[in-house]
Scaffold this motif. Structure first.
Motif, PDB file in Angstrom:
ATOM      1  N   PRO A   1       0.837  -1.207   0.000  1.00  0.00           N
ATOM      2  CA  PRO A   1       0.000   0.000   0.000  1.00  0.00           C
ATOM      3  C   PRO A   1       0.870   1.255   0.000  1.00  0.00           C
ATOM      4  CG  PRO A   1      -0.701  -1.540   1.698  1.00  0.00           C
ATOM      5  CD  PRO A   1       0.594  -2.046   1.152  1.00  0.00           C
TER       6      PRO A   1
ATOM      7  N   LEU B   1      -6.167  -1.122   8.508  1.00  0.00           N
ATOM      8  CA  LEU B   1      -5.881  -1.521   7.138  1.00  0.00           C
ATOM      9  C   LEU B   1      -6.376  -2.943   6.926  1.00  0.00           C
ATOM     10  CD1 LEU B   1      -4.510  -0.935   4.402  1.00  0.00           C
ATOM     11  CD2 LEU B   1      -2.416  -1.894   5.387  1.00  0.00           C
ATOM     12  N   THR B   2      -7.243  -3.140   5.931  1.00  0.00           N
ATOM     13  CA  THR B   2      -7.716  -4.478   5.595  1.00  0.00           C
ATOM     14  C   THR B   2      -7.216  -4.830   4.200  1.00  0.00           C
ATOM     15  OG1 THR B   2      -9.794  -3.670   4.670  1.00  0.00           O
ATOM     16  CG2 THR B   2      -9.800  -4.239   6.995  1.00  0.00           C
ATOM     17  N   ILE B   3      -6.718  -6.036   4.076  1.00  0.00           N
ATOM     18  CA  ILE B   3      -6.218  -6.519   2.785  1.00  0.00           C
ATOM     19  C   ILE B   3      -6.977  -7.785   2.431  1.00  0.00           C
ATOM     20  CG2 ILE B   3      -4.216  -7.374   1.530  1.00  0.00           C
ATOM     21  CD1 ILE B   3      -2.473  -5.675   3.424  1.00  0.00           C
TER      22      ILE B   3
ATOM     23  N   GLN C   1      -5.006  -7.948  -5.245  1.00  0.00           N
ATOM     24  CA  GLN C   1      -5.077  -7.456  -3.877  1.00  0.00           C
ATOM     25  C   GLN C   1      -5.939  -6.199  -3.787  1.00  0.00           C
ATOM     26  OE1 GLN C   1      -1.212  -6.914  -2.182  1.00  0.00           O
ATOM     27  NE2 GLN C   1      -1.934  -5.490  -0.640  1.00  0.00           N
TER      28      GLN C   1
ATOM     29  N   SER D   1      -6.601  -3.314  -0.945  1.00  0.00           N
ATOM     30  CA  SER D   1      -6.192  -2.798   0.356  1.00  0.00           C
ATOM     31  C   SER D   1      -6.985  -1.538   0.667  1.00  0.00           C
ATOM     32  CB  SER D   1      -4.697  -2.473   0.356  1.00  0.00           C
ATOM     33  OG  SER D   1      -3.953  -3.640   0.092  1.00  0.00           O
TER      34      SER D   1
ATOM     35  N   TRP E   1      -8.233   1.221   3.858  1.00  0.00           N
ATOM     36  CA  TRP E   1      -8.235   1.734   5.221  1.00  0.00           C
ATOM     37  C   TRP E   1      -9.685   1.933   5.620  1.00  0.00           C
ATOM     38  CZ3 TRP E   1      -4.292   2.020   8.496  1.00  0.00           C
ATOM     39  CH2 TRP E   1      -2.992   2.014   7.987  1.00  0.00           C
TER      40      TRP E   1
END
Length: 84
Positions: A8, A35-37, A45, A47, A49
């Motif tokens: 990120p 933060l989520t991934i 991916q 990503s 917030w």
């Protein structure tokens, strides 16, 4: 399935600033920022917030009067208000 990974580029400080600007409420403060991934079915991916915001009550600054939730894309900086 092949996964496409990337670091990120939008950090916590910038994400919270973008979330506050997106909501535009005077006195808004950050109550949480995570933060989520994830990897949706595409394998790319995602990503984000997740920034929680609130306005302190007039009598108690540690009590939030109302809350909001804003997501900020950790790659593009795009903000989306989920709850206000």
């Amino acid at each position: 399935m092949r996964l496409y990974l990337a670091a990120p580029i939008v950090g916590r400080e910038r994400a919270t600033g973008l979330a506050i600007a997106a909501l535009g409420v005077p006195g808004e403060t950050v109550t949480s920022a995570e933060l989520t991934i994830t990897f949706p079915l595409t394998g790319y991916q995602q990503s984000l917030w997740e920034v929680g915001l609130g306005v302190p009550t007039a009598n108690q600054t540690n009590v939030v009067e109302r809350g909001a939730l804003v997501t900020v894309d950790a790659f593009t900086g795009e903000a989306m208000i989920l709850r206000s």
